[in-house]
Design an enzyme around this catalytic site. Sequence first.
Site, short mmCIF file in Angstrom:
data_model
loop_
_atom_site.label_atom_id
_atom_site.label_comp_id
_atom_site.label_asym_id
_atom_site.label_seq_id
_atom_site.Cartn_x
_atom_site.Cartn_y
_atom_site.Cartn_z
N GLU A 96 0.81 -1.20 0.00
CA GLU A 96 0.00 0.00 0.00
C GLU A 96 0.85 1.26 0.00
OE1 GLU A 96 -4.08 -1.52 2.02
OE2 GLU A 96 -2.51 -0.87 3.37
N CYS A 109 3.34 8.50 1.22
CA CYS A 109 3.83 7.54 2.23
C CYS A 109 4.01 6.20 1.52
CB CYS A 109 2.79 7.46 3.35
SG CYS A 109 3.16 6.21 4.58
N CYS A 116 5.86 -6.93 7.66
CA CYS A 116 6.91 -6.41 8.54
C CYS A 116 7.27 -7.47 9.55
CB CYS A 116 6.43 -5.14 9.25
SG CYS A 116 7.71 -4.37 10.26
N CYS A 120 5.53 -4.92 16.49
CA CYS A 120 5.12 -3.85 17.40
C CYS A 120 3.66 -4.14 17.75
CB CYS A 120 5.30 -2.47 16.77
SG CYS A 120 7.04 -2.15 16.35
N CYS A 123 0.53 -2.42 15.98
CA CYS A 123 0.56 -2.13 14.55
C CYS A 123 -0.07 -3.27 13.73
CB CYS A 123 2.00 -1.90 14.10
SG CYS A 123 2.16 -1.63 12.33
N CYS A 342 -2.03 5.62 9.71
CA CYS A 342 -0.87 4.91 10.24
C CYS A 342 -1.25 3.56 10.84
CB CYS A 342 -0.26 5.71 11.39
SG CYS A 342 0.73 7.03 10.83
N1 SAH Z 1 8.76 0.30 10.65
C1 SAH Z 1 9.00 1.71 10.56
C2 SAH Z 1 8.18 2.35 9.45
C3 SAH Z 1 6.69 2.32 9.66
S1 SAH Z 1 6.21 3.92 10.07
C4 SAH Z 1 8.71 2.36 11.90
O1 SAH Z 1 8.16 1.69 12.77
O2 SAH Z 1 9.08 3.50 12.10
C5 SAH Z 1 4.61 3.78 10.61
C6 SAH Z 1 4.38 4.57 11.89
O3 SAH Z 1 3.02 4.41 12.30
C7 SAH Z 1 5.24 4.07 13.02
O4 SAH Z 1 5.60 5.10 13.89
C8 SAH Z 1 4.28 3.13 13.69
O5 SAH Z 1 4.67 2.84 14.98
C9 SAH Z 1 2.99 3.91 13.62
N2 SAH Z 1 1.82 3.07 13.79
C10 SAH Z 1 1.73 1.74 13.60
N3 SAH Z 1 0.49 1.31 13.86
C11 SAH Z 1 -0.24 2.37 14.22
C12 SAH Z 1 -1.60 2.56 14.57
N4 SAH Z 1 -2.46 1.54 14.59
N5 SAH Z 1 -2.01 3.81 14.87
C13 SAH Z 1 -1.15 4.84 14.79
N6 SAH Z 1 0.16 4.73 14.45
C14 SAH Z 1 0.60 3.50 14.18
#
Ligand code: SAH
Length: 372
Positions: A96, A109, A116, A120, A123, A342
Site C-alpha cells: 500500500e 507515504c 513487517c 510492534c 501495529c 498509520c
Molecule cells: N517500521 C517503521 C516504518 C513504519 S512507520 C517504523 O516503525 O518507524 C509507521 C508509523 O506508524 C510508526 O511510527 C508506527 O509505529 C505507527 N503506527 C503503527 N500502527 C499504528 C496505529 N495503529 N495507529 C497509529 N500509528 C501507528
Amino acid sequence: MADKSTPLNLLDCDKEKLRAYFVEQGEKPFRGDQVLQWLHQYGCNDVMSMSNISQSLRSRLADTTTIHAPETAFKQVSKDGTCKWLFRLDCGNCIETVFIPEENRGTLCISSQVGCGFNCTFCATGKQGFNRNLTVAEIIGQVFAAVRELKSPENPRPVTNIVLMGMGEPLLNTDNVISALRIMLDDLAYGLSKRRVTVSTTGLIPQMRRLRQEVDVALAVSLHAPNDALRDVLVPINRKYPLAELMQACRDFYPPGSRQVVTFEYVMLQDVNDSLSQAKQLARLLRDVPSKINLIPFNPYPGTTYQCSTRERLADFQQCLMAAGLVATIRKTRGDDIAAACGQLVGDFADKTPRRRLAARIVSAVSEVQAA
Ligand code: SAH
C-alpha cells in the site's frame, strides 16, 4: 548487470547504476542521466519516446530493458482527499501507498517491505508477519506510478514530501532503500530536498549509522514509550537496542551544528503510555536530544485491544511536553475512512510460509542487522 534472459528493469537503477550500465554497453555515461530524467522527471514509461537518444540505441533498449512499476490493483480516495493505492507486485502480493494532500504540500507515504518482521504490538502491519523486501523498482515504482497518476492536467497534485512510513521496516532493506532515496533526491529525478524525504525506523542503530553515512535525509524514530520496560513490550526490538543507546545514536545522526532534528513518533494508547508522569519521563529522556515529537492518535483496526487516548489526554500530554521546552505536535488523522491511516496499511499478501519458517526468516533478517 542484467543478462539476456532477464531484461534490466530501468526503474531498478539509480544514476550510478544507469551510468555503469551504459558504459558496459559501450555508450557514454551521460546516457544514464538522460534515461533517469526521462523516467523520473518526465514520467516517461516508454524508451521509444526518449527523443534525445538515438533511434538505434532506443531500439536496443526496447529489446533489452523494461520499465516495470508495480501495477495498481485498487485505488481509493478518502473524503479528505487522501488517496490510497493497492499495488500488485509480480509475486502476486500487494503493498500500500498513500498520498496525503495538504494546503502547502503533498506527502507520499510509501512501503519498503511486504509485511513487517517487527511485531510492534499496536501495529496492524506487524500482525501479518514478514514476507520479503521490496526491490528498488518496487520502492521507487510507487513514487513513479503515484506521480504519474497525480499529474492530471485539470487538477495536478504535486508530491513535495516522501515518507517511508508505509509497510515494513526500511532499515531492514537498507541497500534498496538507499538507492531509492538517491533517486528521490537526484535533481535529474524527483529533486526533493533532503528535509522532505524521511526514513522512519523502529531504531536499528547500526543501520541508522549506515544511512547517515550514505545519504542525507531526515530521520524519524518510532519511540512510543518513555522507558525501556514499556518499550520492550510495545516495540520489541528495544530489547536489542535499548533507549540509552538509541538516544545516543539519535544525537549523533545529524552532523554537529546542523539545525535538523530527529522526529520522534509516539502513538497515543489509552492508559498504556499516555499519563502525565510518562509525559514527564519522555521530556527527561529527550532533554538533550535535538528533537520534535509527533503524537499520533492510535488508529484502531479489527482485533486490536488498544484504544486511542482521549482528546483531553492527548492535549494534556502535549502541554506537558511543551511546558518542558519540547516541540510537540499532534498528527491529524487522515484517510481513516479508507483504512489508510498509520498502522492500518495491512496490504494483502499471500504468505503461505509456515509460522516457524516465517519466524526463522525474521530472526535472520534481524541478525543481518546485528552483523552490520
Ligand atoms: N517500521 C517503521 C516504518 C513504519 S512507520 C517504523 O516503525 O518507524 C509507521 C508509523 O506508524 C510508526 O511510527 C508506527 O509505529 C505507527 N503506527 C503503527 N500502527 C499504528 C496505529 N495503529 N495507529 C497509529 N500509528 C501507528
